[in-house]
Enzyme design. Structure first.
Site, PDB file in Angstrom:
ATOM      1  N   PRO A 267     -36.684 -42.774  83.295  1.00 51.90           N
ATOM      2  CG  PRO A 267     -35.133 -43.352  84.937  1.00 51.90           C
ATOM      3  CD  PRO A 267     -36.018 -43.946  83.889  1.00 51.90           C
ATOM      4  CB  CYS A 268     -32.611 -40.873  81.152  1.00 48.03           C
ATOM      5  SG  CYS A 268     -31.787 -41.058  82.716  1.00 48.03           S
ATOM      6  CG  PHE A 269     -34.199 -42.356  76.304  1.00 49.43           C
ATOM      7  CD1 PHE A 269     -32.887 -41.925  76.439  1.00 49.43           C
ATOM      8  CD2 PHE A 269     -34.430 -43.578  75.696  1.00 49.43           C
ATOM      9  CE1 PHE A 269     -31.829 -42.698  75.982  1.00 49.43           C
ATOM     10  CE2 PHE A 269     -33.377 -44.352  75.239  1.00 49.43           C
ATOM     11  CZ  PHE A 269     -32.085 -43.916  75.378  1.00 49.43           C
TER      12      PHE A 269
END
Ligand SMILES: NC(=O)c1ccc[n+]([C@@H]2O[C@H](COP(=O)([O-])OP(=O)(O)OC[C@H]3O[C@@H](n4cnc5c(N)ncnc54)[C@H](O)[C@@H]3O)[C@@H](O)[C@H]2O)c1
Length: 448
Positions: A267-269
């Site tokens: 969900p972030c990188f």
């Protein structure tokens, strides 16, 4: 110390448990009644290693409510950890953060003593000092200052090790409205951390930029290793692990996140990288590095599909081992294992998948055409070709018999090079990132 947390998801509920484990009294608030009910009943709202044990051990200091005004009134600081999904331009939406902060501001009208609001959600540079600050001040009816503080303080965690990462962070990053706000937040971290992390205190905008810069730098490192791996595929005798072990030994570079394998996901990188590029373009700055990192990352799925295409034979399904974007989590967001399985299905191929934790989420994403195996060995045994996409340790312990075939040899494309060497006695091992001795078009060495 009495603290409240708004948003009890993958980050918020571990934070509640970690703070309670350090003696803080924590009140959680979430707009989802199911999440509040779970925590009230002593059940972890999300599946994260160590979370349930922490809740069990410190339940007397954890409560949950649907009454935000009461939660704010009873506490001296409120953390906001709600979703900030990417919009169509790649920037993070602050709708949920502004909603939450507005509601906190309204609750603060009833509270005259000092209160600190901490934005933990990842936001775009400029958001905390802009729309978030405006929403808080206008609803609270007072400016930031003697009785109201605001900090931006994102977490640097990986799903699967959130509790550990919160207890032992490399760094605590604080963007602060003033010294009082920063001092209070630093004292909370001094209590919650088992280690003594580097503390960096700065303005909102510097902290907002530092957060996405850290993730963007790490993704650049991963894509760099994958670029090396692609070169090694085509360079006779080359081995990406040997090369990265030398490159990573240089203290200016370091070995972490320098592994040629699959691309990054989660969900972030991916979205932090895209957001960084969007920010740079908006400002008229050049964004090539972020864009190239993202493009190299997407290419890793094509690389794996190319290796499969060159070797797939037989009527049995192609086995995909690993659908979570990383081990120790069931999250499949931007997972390259899921992307490979879904491309294969779209090509009309039969696919059998296995993951220790991600099967429910993967089934929902892939639909009924993907067959799911009961175990990793079952997936290998039923497949005509196997690809290892997530480095779950159990994939290195699959019994040899599962790889045996009569009359032909199974091909295993192992992106993480974790299949034990003895498997080569019964199957063809393909290790991407190891140079093709004959310079083959698909550029990966067969061992077997
Ligand atoms: N998950 C990660 O790996 C990770 C890592 C670093 C940073 N972050 C950031 O942390 C933030 C939260 O991520 P997450 O993974 O915990 O999200 P999540 O979706 O798991 O949880 C968010 C929770 O907030 C609740 N919520 C939504 N709007 C609300 C509102 N207005 N008021 C109260 N509750 C509300 C939801 O019901 C949900 O329970 C995001 O900004 C994300 O970018 C996430």
């Amino acid at each position: 110390m009495h603290l409240s947390i708004v948003g009890l998801g993958k980050l918020g509920s571990p934070m509640a448990a970690v703070l309670a484990s350090k003696g803080c009294h924590v009140v959680g608030f979430d707009r989802s009644a199911a999440v509040v009910d779970a925590l009230r009943a002593g059940r972890a709202p999300v599946d994260e290693p160590g979370l349930q044990a922490l809740i069990d051990a410190h339940r007397e200091r954890i409560s949950a409510t649907t009454d935000l005004t009461a939660a704010v009134a009873a506490t001296s600081a409120t953390f906001v950890i709600v979703p900030t999904p990417s919009d169509s331009t790649g920037r993070f939406s602050t709708t949920a953060v502004v909603d939450a902060v507005s509601a906190i501001g309204t609750a603060l009208q009833q509270k005259t003593d000092y209160h600190l609001v901490v934005v933990t959600s990842t936001v775009m540079p400029g958001a905390t000092g802009g729309e978030i600050r405006r929403a808080l001040e206008s609803r609270a009816g007072r400016p930031l200052g003697p009785t109201l503080g605001l900090c931006y303080s994102p977490e640097f965690i990986a799903l699967g090790s959130v509790v550990r990462d919160m207890l032992r962070p490399d760094m605590v990053l604080i963007g602060e409205s003033d010294a009082r706000a920063g001092d209070l937040l630093q004292s909370i971290y001094a209590r919650s951390c088992d280690n003594q992390p580097a503390v960096r205190r700065m303005s909102f905008v510097n902290a907002e930029l530092a957060k996405i810069a850290v993730n963007t730098f790490v993704t650049t490192k991963i894509s760099y290793a994958n670029m090396l791996s692609d070169v090694c595929d085509r360079l006779p005798g080359a081995d990406v692990d040997v090369v990265t072990s030398a490159v990573g030994a240089d203290s200016r570079i370091g070995p972490r996140y320098l592994r040629g394998a699959t691309g990054y996901g989660g969900p972030c990188f991916p979205r932090d990288n895209v957001a960084f590029g969007a920010l740079a373009r908006t400002l008229g700055a050049r964004a090539e590095l972020a864009e190239a990192t993202d493009s190299v990352n997407r290419y890793q799925v094509e690389r794996v599909l190319g290796a499969i295409e060159a070797r797939a034979t037989g009527a049995a399904p192609i086995g995909v081992l690993g659908l979570a974007y990383k081990p120790d989590t069931g999250v499949v967001e931007e997972s390259q294992g899921l992307a490979v399985a879904s491309h294969l299905l779209r090509q009309g191929r039969r696919v059998i998948v296995y993951d220790p934790k991600a099967l429910p989420a993967a089934r929902a994403a892939l639909g009924p055409s993907a067959q799911a195996a009961e175990t990793a060995a079952d997936c290998v045994a039923k497949a005509s070709l196997v690809v290892v996409m997530t480095p779950w340790p159990e994939f290195g312990r699959i019994p040899l018999d599962a790889f045996r075939r009569t009359g032909r040899r199974l091909t295993v494309i192992d992106c993480w090079r974790m299949t034990p060497p003895e498997v080569a006695s019964v199957a063809d091992l393909v290790f991407p990132g190891t140079g093709a001795e004959t310079g083959s078009a698909v550029g990966v060495t067969n061992r077997g």
